[in-house]
Scaffold this motif. Structure first.
Motif, PDB file in Angstrom:
ATOM      1  N   VAL A 114       0.834  -1.203   0.000  1.00 45.26           N
ATOM      2  CA  VAL A 114       0.000   0.000   0.000  1.00 45.26           C
ATOM      3  C   VAL A 114       0.868   1.252   0.000  1.00 45.26           C
ATOM      4  CG1 VAL A 114      -1.830  -1.230   1.205  1.00 45.26           C
ATOM      5  CG2 VAL A 114      -0.178   0.082   2.524  1.00 45.26           C
ATOM      6  N   LYS A 115       0.312   2.321  -0.566  1.00 44.26           N
ATOM      7  CA  LYS A 115       1.013   3.600  -0.625  1.00 44.26           C
ATOM      8  C   LYS A 115       0.261   4.628   0.205  1.00 44.26           C
ATOM      9  CE  LYS A 115       2.717   2.754  -5.326  1.00 44.26           C
ATOM     10  NZ  LYS A 115       2.737   3.242  -6.731  1.00 44.26           N
ATOM     11  N   ALA A 116       0.979   5.634   0.636  1.00 44.97           N
ATOM     12  CA  ALA A 116       0.377   6.697   1.429  1.00 44.97           C
ATOM     13  C   ALA A 116      -0.671   7.446   0.613  1.00 44.97           C
ATOM     14  CB  ALA A 116       1.453   7.670   1.903  1.00 44.97           C
ATOM     15  N   GLY A 117      -1.860   7.668   1.214  1.00 46.83           N
ATOM     16  CA  GLY A 117      -2.904   8.444   0.560  1.00 46.83           C
ATOM     17  C   GLY A 117      -3.850   7.650  -0.303  1.00 46.83           C
ATOM     18  N   GLU A 118      -3.551   6.395  -0.580  1.00 42.74           N
ATOM     19  CA  GLU A 118      -4.435   5.581  -1.398  1.00 42.74           C
ATOM     20  C   GLU A 118      -5.623   5.104  -0.560  1.00 42.74           C
ATOM     21  OE1 GLU A 118      -1.634   3.521  -4.816  1.00 42.74           O
ATOM     22  OE2 GLU A 118      -2.143   2.381  -3.012  1.00 42.74           O
ATOM     23  N   GLU A 119      -6.823   5.204  -1.152  1.00 44.18           N
ATOM     24  CA  GLU A 119      -8.020   4.681  -0.484  1.00 44.18           C
ATOM     25  C   GLU A 119      -8.360   3.330  -1.099  1.00 44.18           C
ATOM     26  OE1 GLU A 119     -12.339   6.222   1.208  1.00 44.18           O
ATOM     27  OE2 GLU A 119     -11.318   7.362  -0.369  1.00 44.18           O
ATOM     28  N   ILE A 120      -8.489   2.329  -0.254  1.00 47.71           N
ATOM     29  CA  ILE A 120      -8.649   0.947  -0.709  1.00 47.71           C
ATOM     30  C   ILE A 120     -10.015   0.436  -0.258  1.00 47.71           C
ATOM     31  CG2 ILE A 120      -7.730  -1.395  -0.558  1.00 47.71           C
ATOM     32  CD1 ILE A 120      -5.001  -0.078   0.107  1.00 47.71           C
ATOM     33  N   LYS A 121     -10.741  -0.224  -1.182  1.00 40.37           N
ATOM     34  CA  LYS A 121     -12.055  -0.798  -0.854  1.00 40.37           C
ATOM     35  C   LYS A 121     -11.881  -2.213  -0.343  1.00 40.37           C
ATOM     36  CE  LYS A 121     -16.549  -1.085  -0.702  1.00 40.37           C
ATOM     37  NZ  LYS A 121     -16.487  -2.098   0.369  1.00 40.37           N
ATOM     38  N   LEU A 122     -12.408  -2.456   0.859  1.00 47.47           N
ATOM     39  CA  LEU A 122     -12.444  -3.808   1.403  1.00 47.47           C
ATOM     40  C   LEU A 122     -13.734  -4.495   0.936  1.00 47.47           C
ATOM     41  CD1 LEU A 122     -11.186  -2.895   4.981  1.00 47.47           C
ATOM     42  CD2 LEU A 122      -9.839  -3.647   3.006  1.00 47.47           C
ATOM     43  N   ASN A 123     -13.826  -5.794   1.174  1.00 48.82           N
ATOM     44  CA  ASN A 123     -14.938  -6.562   0.617  1.00 48.82           C
ATOM     45  C   ASN A 123     -16.123  -6.617   1.576  1.00 48.82           C
ATOM     46  OD1 ASN A 123     -13.517  -7.102  -1.718  1.00 48.82           O
ATOM     47  ND2 ASN A 123     -12.625  -8.980  -0.900  1.00 48.82           N
ATOM     48  N   GLY A 124     -16.753  -5.458   1.795  1.00 44.49           N
ATOM     49  CA  GLY A 124     -17.925  -5.454   2.652  1.00 44.49           C
ATOM     50  C   GLY A 124     -18.272  -4.047   3.091  1.00 44.49           C
TER      51      GLY A 124
END
Length: 245
Positions: A103-113
């Motif tokens: 992961v990189k700083a500032g990235e928004e990641i979608k989890l599965n739920g």
């Protein structure tokens, strides 16, 4: 002679048809606009004796009844109807070792739920401190405030939600029933269409300045058995119910 004007308001109901039988009526909420359209495919015959080639006969080959309107209330069943989708209630699930990679700083990641609880992140067997990321538990996303060395895994519990697919079910038929009042005369008026099928073509605005309105359209299908009874009609009928005296 008394004037017979018409100004209708009323309630609309849909009854899902299963194996040819209409089920319980479901009120679909406020409908600010709704109209029926009768269509025909006609062949005109011109005579050739008068010298004027006038039309002396019209053959009606096919007929059709279309409808279009707007829905304002969007509960689970109306949402499914508008989107021509299938609705599923999704149970809570415990997720372990969901790999997010590097992961990189500032990235928004979608989890599965959605509606997440008990969320933790690790690199290898080491827990990542909560100060290093920001969670949106409702929508199930995470934003890391700094780069994390090594692949990241997540563990969490998802909440109970409802999924409605988009353009996933085009085959359902519904009986349509309208309980109306003619506000010009105080007579009641009913409309009943034996079989209707909604068109999958629609628009679904996602941003609103005012209350949302959702377009629906489709066609009435004939019921040849009922068409044998002149009082019922192939497509349905309109009933005028005089006010009580």
């Amino acid at each position: 002679m008394a004037e017979e004007y018409i100004s209708l308001q009323g309630k609309f109901y849909l009854s899902e048809i299963t194996n040819g039988v209409a089920g319980a009526m479901r009120y679909i909420g406020n409908v600010p606009e709704f109209e029926l359209e009768i269509t025909t495919d006609q062949v005109e015959h011109q005579e050739s004796t008068s010298g004027q080639r006038t039309t002396d006969f019209v053959l009606t080959k096919t007929t059709g009844v279309n409808f279009k309107g707007q829905l304002e209330e969007v509960d689970k069943e109306n949402l499914k109807y508008i989107l021509s989708g299938m609705q599923t209630d999704v149970a809570s699930t415990v997720v372990t070792d969901h790999s997010l990679g590097t992961v990189k700083a500032g990235e928004e990641i979608k989890l599965n739920g959605y509606g997440l609880t008990a969320v933790t992140f690790k690199t290898g067997s080491t827990d990542i401190d909560t100060s290093k990321y920001k969670l949106d538990l409702v929508f199930g996303t995470v934003t890391f405030k700094e780069a994390i060395a090594g692949p990241v895994t997540a563990a969490y519990t998802t909440g109970v939600v409802s999924h409605t697919t988009i353009a996933g079910d085009f085959n359902k038929e519904y009986e349509l029933f309208f309980k109306g009042i003619n506000t010009a005369t105080s007579d009641n008026m009913a409309v009943r269409l034996w079989r209707t099928k909604k068109s999958p073509e629609t628009t679904f605005p996602l941003i609103h300045e005012d209350l949302g309105q959702y377009e629906i359209s489709g066609q009435a299908l004939s019921d040849t058995d009922k068409g044998l009874d002149a009082t019922l009609g192939l497509y349905g009928h309109v009933v005028t119910i005089p006010k009580a005296t």
